[in-house]
Write a protein that holds these residues in place. Sequence first.
Motif, short mmCIF file in Angstrom:
data_model
loop_
_atom_site.label_atom_id
_atom_site.label_comp_id
_atom_site.label_asym_id
_atom_site.label_seq_id
_atom_site.Cartn_x
_atom_site.Cartn_y
_atom_site.Cartn_z
N ALA A 52 0.83 -1.21 0.00
CA ALA A 52 0.00 0.00 0.00
C ALA A 52 0.86 1.25 0.00
O ALA A 52 0.55 2.26 -0.66
CB ALA A 52 -0.92 -0.01 1.21
N LEU A 53 1.97 1.22 0.73
CA LEU A 53 2.90 2.36 0.75
C LEU A 53 3.48 2.61 -0.62
O LEU A 53 3.54 3.76 -1.10
CB LEU A 53 4.01 2.07 1.77
CG LEU A 53 5.20 3.03 1.79
CD1 LEU A 53 4.75 4.43 2.19
CD2 LEU A 53 6.28 2.52 2.74
N ARG A 58 0.81 4.23 -2.89
CA ARG A 58 0.56 5.64 -2.57
C ARG A 58 1.72 6.53 -3.01
O ARG A 58 1.52 7.66 -3.46
CB ARG A 58 0.30 5.80 -1.07
CG ARG A 58 -1.12 5.40 -0.68
CD ARG A 58 -1.35 5.56 0.81
NE ARG A 58 -2.76 5.41 1.14
CZ ARG A 58 -3.39 4.25 1.23
NH1 ARG A 58 -2.71 3.14 1.00
NH2 ARG A 58 -4.68 4.19 1.52
N LEU A 74 1.29 7.00 -6.74
CA LEU A 74 0.23 7.96 -7.04
C LEU A 74 0.66 9.37 -6.69
O LEU A 74 0.35 10.33 -7.42
CB LEU A 74 -1.03 7.58 -6.25
CG LEU A 74 -1.73 6.27 -6.66
CD1 LEU A 74 -2.86 5.95 -5.69
CD2 LEU A 74 -2.27 6.38 -8.09
N ALA A 75 1.38 9.52 -5.59
CA ALA A 75 1.83 10.87 -5.21
C ALA A 75 2.83 11.40 -6.23
O ALA A 75 2.83 12.61 -6.55
CB ALA A 75 2.46 10.82 -3.82
N THR A 102 -3.29 16.87 -3.60
CA THR A 102 -3.52 15.41 -3.58
C THR A 102 -2.23 14.66 -3.30
O THR A 102 -2.21 13.67 -2.56
CB THR A 102 -4.10 14.98 -4.93
OG1 THR A 102 -5.34 15.66 -5.16
CG2 THR A 102 -4.35 13.47 -4.95
N ARG A 107 -1.52 14.84 0.37
CA ARG A 107 -2.39 13.93 1.12
C ARG A 107 -1.92 12.48 0.98
O ARG A 107 -1.90 11.71 1.95
CB ARG A 107 -3.82 14.07 0.64
CG ARG A 107 -4.82 13.12 1.32
CD ARG A 107 -6.22 13.39 0.84
NE ARG A 107 -6.32 13.24 -0.60
CZ ARG A 107 -6.47 12.08 -1.23
NH1 ARG A 107 -6.48 10.95 -0.54
NH2 ARG A 107 -6.57 12.04 -2.55
N LEU A 108 -1.53 12.10 -0.25
CA LEU A 108 -1.04 10.74 -0.47
C LEU A 108 0.26 10.48 0.29
O LEU A 108 0.50 9.38 0.80
CB LEU A 108 -0.85 10.49 -1.96
CG LEU A 108 -2.13 10.42 -2.79
CD1 LEU A 108 -1.80 10.39 -4.28
CD2 LEU A 108 -2.94 9.17 -2.41
N GLU A 133 -0.62 9.85 3.86
CA GLU A 133 -1.11 8.48 4.01
C GLU A 133 0.04 7.47 3.90
O GLU A 133 0.05 6.45 4.59
CB GLU A 133 -2.18 8.19 2.96
CG GLU A 133 -3.45 9.00 3.14
CD GLU A 133 -4.45 8.74 2.03
OE1 GLU A 133 -4.08 7.98 1.09
OE2 GLU A 133 -5.56 9.27 2.09
N ALA A 134 1.00 7.77 3.01
CA ALA A 134 2.15 6.88 2.87
C ALA A 134 2.97 6.85 4.16
O ALA A 134 3.49 5.80 4.56
CB ALA A 134 3.01 7.32 1.69
N GLN A 151 1.21 4.62 6.50
CA GLN A 151 1.43 3.23 6.13
C GLN A 151 2.82 2.76 6.54
O GLN A 151 3.00 1.62 6.98
CB GLN A 151 1.26 3.05 4.61
CG GLN A 151 -0.17 3.19 4.10
CD GLN A 151 -1.05 2.04 4.58
OE1 GLN A 151 -2.20 2.26 4.88
NE2 GLN A 151 -0.53 0.85 4.63
#
Length: 398
Positions: A220-221, A224, A227-228, A238, A241-242, A245-246, A249
Amino acid sequence: MPRPPLTYAVRVRELLESTWRATIQLLIGSAIGLFCYLLVGLALAAGAVSLLVIGAAALPEFVLLVRATAGFERRRSAAWSGIPVPEHYPPLTGGLFQRVRVAVTDPSTHRDLRWVGAQLVYGLGLMYLALILWSVGVLVDGVWHGLLRRPAVVLPLIGRLADLQASWSRALLLPSPAARLAERVEELTATRAGAITAHGAELRRIERDLHDGAQAHLVALSMRLGLARRAYERDPETARRLLDEAQDQAEEALGELRHVVRGIHPPVLTDRGLAGAVRALAAGSGLEVAVTVAPEIETGPRAPAAVETAAYFVVAESLTNAARHSGAGHATVDIVRDARAGALRVRVADRGRGGADETRGSGLTGIRRRVAALDGTVAVSSPPGGPTVIEVELPCVW
């Protein structure tokens, strides 16, 4: 506190009680000696009928009777002397030829028959001596000890005869060195198999924890972060934010990795030693736990890492089981060092509902396998209604 001196009446009563117990012990030995005469007759009969094919089945049955008699004597001698007398017999199973062959060639049966022959002599002879000592002791010690209040000199010899009887039986009934070696090999084989099974289960647990925990968080890390990176130029908010979240994670993945590491070798053991690690377990167990650790364990040299780890996991599993299943609010943990036996002893007890069953879960089985891998022993007492007591002895040289 020193024991107060015994009164004269108490000393006389104790002398008579100990002499009477010894007499009962010798009397049972003489009864076994009389039974051995019957065994000799049965041996002759079994040998005679075994010469006939149709009577060969009598020989294994006679051997089973001898084993049962010798087993009774082993238990009786162990109860008197406090020294266990082990036994080692190959099973009398299979076809008739196999059973007869084992009955004839078993070295332990040969030792049992030798004991039967000796019991014919000393089982009755020591009882005759005891009767003579009784008749003499009533007169001599009645005056010497009863009237003059001097230490008894004759009646205590009856206790010595009972000790002698138990020591002779133990010497005659001990398995041969070859049988004890074979039993030890079987025990080590079973222990090694259990250790291999426990090691395989531990590897599967670690693999499962890594796959379901840390690996999932790391995947998942990675997603993210990808995507970042794509959103960094066109949508910085965005991307930020990613990245947050990373970071979360990554922290969760680190937590999972710490959990896996604690399952392999708890860092608290390295940092705080066994006493501190057990107290940390007790503080986080959800129970009110009283921990008692011998001073020499806290201040003296540390036990080997494998022994400390096994003791730690014994306490951890025991407290977990108590918190989940016992219904108790309190537990005790005692850790002592037995320098004479060269062992570390761990005792965990709770006053819960009891009824712990190894067949209904893997906790106690895991404890046994982990301890057996170090050639230790586990004793579990958990009657319905409690208390549950788990006692572990781990061989250890400091």
